[in-house]
Scaffold this motif. Structure first.
Motif, PDB file in Angstrom:
ATOM      1  N   SER A 138     -37.014   8.935   9.902  1.00 43.59           N
ATOM      2  CA  SER A 138     -36.349   7.644   9.827  1.00 43.59           C
ATOM      3  C   SER A 138     -35.949   7.117  11.204  1.00 43.59           C
ATOM      4  CB  SER A 138     -35.110   7.698   8.923  1.00 43.59           C
ATOM      5  OG  SER A 138     -34.849   6.417   8.418  1.00 43.59           O
TER       6      SER A 138
ATOM      7  N   ALA B  74     -28.940  -4.051  16.820  1.00 49.77           N
ATOM      8  CA  ALA B  74     -29.344  -2.785  16.196  1.00 49.77           C
ATOM      9  C   ALA B  74     -29.883  -3.099  14.812  1.00 49.77           C
ATOM     10  CB  ALA B  74     -28.142  -1.841  16.077  1.00 49.77           C
ATOM     11  N   GLY B  75     -30.462  -2.084  14.177  1.00 46.49           N
ATOM     12  CA  GLY B  75     -30.972  -2.286  12.827  1.00 46.49           C
ATOM     13  C   GLY B  75     -29.852  -2.703  11.887  1.00 46.49           C
ATOM     14  N   ALA B  76     -28.740  -1.977  11.944  1.00 45.61           N
ATOM     15  CA  ALA B  76     -27.627  -2.282  11.040  1.00 45.61           C
ATOM     16  C   ALA B  76     -27.070  -3.678  11.319  1.00 45.61           C
ATOM     17  CB  ALA B  76     -26.534  -1.229  11.193  1.00 45.61           C
TER      18      ALA B  76
ATOM     19  N   GLU C 175     -29.282  -6.029   9.624  1.00 41.41           N
ATOM     20  CA  GLU C 175     -28.944  -6.060   8.192  1.00 41.41           C
ATOM     21  C   GLU C 175     -27.750  -6.994   7.968  1.00 41.41           C
ATOM     22  OE1 GLU C 175     -28.255  -2.087   6.652  1.00 41.41           O
ATOM     23  OE2 GLU C 175     -29.850  -1.335   7.938  1.00 41.41           O
TER      24      GLU C 175
ATOM     25  N   HIS D 279     -31.256   3.857   3.294  1.00 39.94           N
ATOM     26  CA  HIS D 279     -30.468   4.305   4.440  1.00 39.94           C
ATOM     27  C   HIS D 279     -29.029   3.866   4.205  1.00 39.94           C
ATOM     28  CE1 HIS D 279     -29.345   4.447   8.789  1.00 39.94           C
ATOM     29  NE2 HIS D 279     -30.193   5.443   8.759  1.00 39.94           N
TER      30      HIS D 279
ATOM     31  N   THR E 199     -26.876   2.596   5.931  1.00 41.58           N
ATOM     32  CA  THR E 199     -26.428   1.312   6.485  1.00 41.58           C
ATOM     33  C   THR E 199     -26.632   0.174   5.490  1.00 41.58           C
ATOM     34  OG1 THR E 199     -28.588   1.181   7.559  1.00 41.58           O
ATOM     35  CG2 THR E 199     -26.742   1.832   8.945  1.00 41.58           C
TER      36      THR E 199
ATOM     37  N   THR F 246     -36.310  -0.865   1.448  1.00 40.68           N
ATOM     38  CA  THR F 246     -36.944  -0.290   2.634  1.00 40.68           C
ATOM     39  C   THR F 246     -38.346   0.093   2.223  1.00 40.68           C
ATOM     40  OG1 THR F 246     -34.795   0.626   3.205  1.00 40.68           O
ATOM     41  CG2 THR F 246     -36.670   1.459   4.434  1.00 40.68           C
TER      42      THR F 246
ATOM     43  N   THR G  35     -37.317   5.514   2.531  1.00 41.89           N
ATOM     44  CA  THR G  35     -36.923   6.659   3.349  1.00 41.89           C
ATOM     45  C   THR G  35     -37.520   7.958   2.815  1.00 41.89           C
ATOM     46  OG1 THR G  35     -34.897   6.762   2.119  1.00 41.89           O
ATOM     47  CG2 THR G  35     -34.771   5.656   4.206  1.00 41.89           C
TER      48      THR G  35
ATOM     49  N   ASP H  54     -35.815  -4.054   4.746  1.00 40.92           N
ATOM     50  CA  ASP H  54     -35.373  -3.208   5.855  1.00 40.92           C
ATOM     51  C   ASP H  54     -36.633  -2.716   6.557  1.00 40.92           C
ATOM     52  OD1 ASP H  54     -34.790  -0.936   7.403  1.00 40.92           O
ATOM     53  OD2 ASP H  54     -33.016  -0.452   6.228  1.00 40.92           O
TER      54      ASP H  54
ATOM     55  N   ALA I 112     -37.023  -1.009   9.275  1.00 34.47           N
ATOM     56  CA  ALA I 112     -36.868   0.091  10.230  1.00 34.47           C
ATOM     57  C   ALA I 112     -38.111   0.975  10.252  1.00 34.47           C
ATOM     58  CB  ALA I 112     -35.627   0.909   9.878  1.00 34.47           C
TER      59      ALA I 112
ATOM     60  N   HIS J 164     -35.717  -7.255   8.853  1.00 33.92           N
ATOM     61  CA  HIS J 164     -35.283  -6.883  10.205  1.00 33.92           C
ATOM     62  C   HIS J 164     -36.243  -5.843  10.774  1.00 33.92           C
ATOM     63  CE1 HIS J 164     -33.079  -3.038   9.058  1.00 33.92           C
ATOM     64  NE2 HIS J 164     -33.508  -2.714  10.259  1.00 33.92           N
TER      65      HIS J 164
ATOM     66  N   ASN K 266     -36.584  -2.747  13.873  1.00 36.16           N
ATOM     67  CA  ASN K 266     -35.843  -1.943  14.842  1.00 36.16           C
ATOM     68  C   ASN K 266     -36.710  -1.838  16.092  1.00 36.16           C
ATOM     69  OD1 ASN K 266     -34.258  -1.393  12.505  1.00 36.16           O
ATOM     70  ND2 ASN K 266     -33.571   0.507  13.451  1.00 36.16           N
TER      71      ASN K 266
ATOM     72  N   HIS L 112     -36.062  -0.768  18.909  1.00 34.51           N
ATOM     73  CA  HIS L 112     -35.882   0.491  19.628  1.00 34.51           C
ATOM     74  C   HIS L 112     -36.610   1.643  18.944  1.00 34.51           C
ATOM     75  CE1 HIS L 112     -32.615  -0.470  16.922  1.00 34.51           C
ATOM     76  NE2 HIS L 112     -32.423   0.811  16.704  1.00 34.51           N
ATOM     77  N   LYS L 113     -37.093   1.459  17.745  1.00 37.13           N
ATOM     78  CA  LYS L 113     -37.892   2.519  17.127  1.00 37.13           C
ATOM     79  C   LYS L 113     -39.366   2.196  17.300  1.00 37.13           C
ATOM     80  CE  LYS L 113     -34.824   3.622  13.355  1.00 37.13           C
ATOM     81  NZ  LYS L 113     -34.788   3.750  11.907  1.00 37.13           N
TER      82      LYS L 113
HETATM   83  C1  LIG Z   1     -34.314   2.822   7.113  1.00 35.44           C
HETATM   84  C2  LIG Z   1     -33.280   2.478   8.145  1.00 35.44           C
HETATM   85  N1  LIG Z   1     -32.591   1.334   8.032  1.00 35.44           N
HETATM   86  C3  LIG Z   1     -31.670   0.978   8.937  1.00 35.44           C
HETATM   87  C4  LIG Z   1     -31.376   1.761  10.024  1.00 35.44           C
HETATM   88  C5  LIG Z   1     -30.294   1.335  10.966  1.00 35.44           C
HETATM   89  O1  LIG Z   1     -30.778   1.089  12.260  1.00 35.44           O
HETATM   90  P1  LIG Z   1     -29.835   1.268  13.535  1.00 35.44           P
HETATM   91  O2  LIG Z   1     -29.612   2.725  13.709  1.00 35.44           O
HETATM   92  O3  LIG Z   1     -30.597   0.654  14.665  1.00 35.44           O
HETATM   93  O4  LIG Z   1     -28.559   0.520  13.259  1.00 35.44           O
HETATM   94  C6  LIG Z   1     -32.058   2.961  10.190  1.00 35.44           C
HETATM   95  C7  LIG Z   1     -31.744   3.852  11.333  1.00 35.44           C
HETATM   96  O5  LIG Z   1     -32.085   4.986  11.424  1.00 35.44           O
HETATM   97  C8  LIG Z   1     -33.042   3.326   9.235  1.00 35.44           C
HETATM   98  O6  LIG Z   1     -33.736   4.455   9.353  1.00 35.44           O
END
Ligand SMILES: Cc1ncc(COP(=O)(O)O)c(C=O)c1O
Length: 506
Positions: A86, A146-148, A151, A181, A183, A225, A229, A254, A256, A276, A278, A280-281
């Motif tokens: 993840s 950030a991802g969150a 969101e 996840h 978040t 997602t 996950t 999501d 991510a 959204h 990510n 950075h991933k």
């Molecule tokens: C499926 C999923 N959604 C959301 C997030 C949240 O992203 P962030 O850590 O950049 O806030 C993650 C982070 O690992 C994730 O794996």
């Protein structure tokens, strides 16, 4: 044999010696001193320090050695395999860092007049366009950090969408699958919604009957997602979305796990309204430990007016980039300035470097690597895949050490500690919560087959040892690292996080 660097563990404060210095600055002239004193009188007494700050006193060489050694005691993507499910801990090409370090990029200030930063605005404009193209969305904001945070932006847009229709008192619920996840439910709850959790089917997909039962006129939207996950591509996506849209709910994607689908399928084509990413991933920013990150959000055409202000616009006639504030239903600004610019630049360089075909190849390779590992590891004694056992996985899969624990007393945590000892970063463990003794493995596209084989061989070794008389070897691990096995419960309940806390304790 793996052996992590293990240096003298003195803290930098303990190395400190009074009056030792690493720099020399000129003595203040009497004029300067007067100016300083005058400046102090302008500062409120309540915020003036009485005593000097407690900073360690060391020479330059001592500082250099201290931090170099600390970095060698660390473990990162550049030093070894990091299959943290993840999190997409892939290798980030150094060219992206180089581009982000160019003085033309580093020395701009976000408050400069747009006419003086046309190049930076062009990067932001084009990146937003490319991200929209990759996801099938109409327009993208680059502000979320950030991802969150993405969101949060997306769910606030859902909230505002219902508010402008005068339906917010009715639209009170967001649906979230149990594999999500953490978040996702946290965000929806922060935005004032009630969370309705729906279970996963044993094939890892959303249980459609449970979804139908959960949906009502109170449904404001769903957060999905995909791949989930559990590393599984949701098969009933179009049906899920039509169930949500039928009650005027919005579908949030999501993204991510975009690393599994880039250049292959697009959330917009699946019917999603908000996505959204990510950066950075998926798009090459080294991450971990809390930042820096970037979680841009894309929306379909009819939600464009809700996006945070400003976005970057382009006037083709004048060949001019500008900040666009005309979003009548905007949720407002959600971050200072315009986003984490250096992360945006890395993503820009990464996409430009790989191009359409390169991005698709990333996803193909990430999925191939994960399937190879799944196939080889799910038959090792003590391990199994519980959800989606007989299906191909996407970019990651969740292995369970449930049987190993039942048969030998060796848990997923113990397996992870043993992996550390052999030079591998452990996978994500105990998540998703629906898989007992979960080991969530995401190899990413950048690893060679030998590395994947090496990891699998350690799992085989763990299994052999666990089912033998020697299992205490696993329980003692790690012994080859600078930090040995810690007392997790004590660390969580009684954390000592700073030198000050340590001093107070002693
Ligand atoms: C499926 C999923 N959604 C959301 C997030 C949240 O992203 P962030 O850590 O950049 O806030 C993650 C982070 O690992 C994730 O794996």
């Amino acid at each position: 044999m793996y052996k992590q660097a293990n240096w003298n563990k003195e803290l930098i404060f303990e190395k400190s010696r009074s009056k030792r210095i690493g720099y020399q600055i000129e003595e203040l002239t009497s004029e300067d001193r007067k100016r300083v004193e005058k400046a102090r009188t302008n500062i409120s007494k309540t915020i003036l320090r009485e005593s000097l700050p407690k900073i360690p006193e060391l020479t330059e060489l001592e500082v250099i050695r201290h931090f170099t050694r600390l970095s060698q005691m660390n473990y990162g993507v550049d030093s070894g395999f990091y299959p943290l499910g993840s999190c997409t801990m892939k290798y980030n090409p150094k060219i992206c860092d180089e581009v982000a370090s160019l003085p033309q990029i580093q020395h701009v200030h976000p408050y400069q007049h747009p006419s003086t930063v046309q190049g930076s605005l062009q990067i932001m404009y084009e990146l937003a366009e490319w991200l929209a193209e990759l996801s099938g969305m109409s327009k993208v904001t680059l502000q979320p950090a950030a991802g969150a945070h993405g969101e949060y932006t997306g769910i606030m847009i859902i909230r505002e969408y219902h508010a402008t229709k005068g339906n917010l008192d009715k639209k009170t619920e967001i649906i979230v699958p149990d594999s999500a996840h953490g978040t996702n439910p946290a965000t929806a709850s922060m935005c004032g919604f009630k969370i309705v959790v729906i279970p996963s089917h044993e094939d890892g997909c959303v249980d459609l009957n449970a979804l139908r039962a959960a949906v009502s006129e109170n449904t404001a939207g769903v957060m999905l997602t995909n791949p989930s996950t559990l590393g599984i591509f949701e098969q009933n996506i179009e049906e899920i979305i039509s169930i949500i849209h039928a009650v005027d709910g919005l579908a949030y994607y999501d993204g991510a796990n975009f690393n599994a689908i880039m250049g292959k399928v697009r959330p917009g084509d699946m019917g999603f309204d908000i996505v959204h990413y990510n950066l950075h991933k998926t798009f090459a920013t080294p991450h971990g430990g809390g930042g820096p990150g970037s979680g841009p959000v894309g929306v379909v055409k009819h939600l464009e007016s809700y996006l945070p202000v400003p976005t970057v616009g382009y006037n083709q006639e004048k060949n001019h980039y500008y900040f666009e504030y005309n979003h009548p239903n905007t949720i407002g600004k959600i971050r200072s300035y315009f986003g984490n610019f250096s992360v945006l630049v890395r993503a820009y360089a990464y996409i430009l470097r790989l191009g359409n075909r390169g991005l698709a190849a990333v996803s193909e390779m990430a999925v191939l690597n994960a399937n190879y590992m799944k196939k080889r590891s799910q038959d090792i004694k003590g391990f199994s895949v519980i959800y989606g056992k007989d299906k191909p996985c996407m970019h990651e899969y969740v292995l369970s050490a449930r049987d190993l624990l039942r048969d030998t007393g060796i848990s997923g945590l113990d397996v992870s500690k043993y992996l550390i000892d052999q030079g591998f970063h452990p996978p994500t463990i105990y998540f998703p919560l629906i898989v007992p003794e979960a080991l969530m493995i995401e190899p990413t596209e950048t690893e060679a087959k030998e590395v994947l084989d090496g990891f699998i061989e350690i799992l085989e070794e763990v299994s052999d040892i666990a089912y033998s008389e020697e299992k205490s070897r696993i329980l003692q691990a790690p012994i080859n690292t600078s930090v040995k096995r810690i007392d997790d419960v004590k660390a969580a309940r009684n954390p000592i996080l700073s030198f000050k806390m340590l001093e107070e304790k002693e």
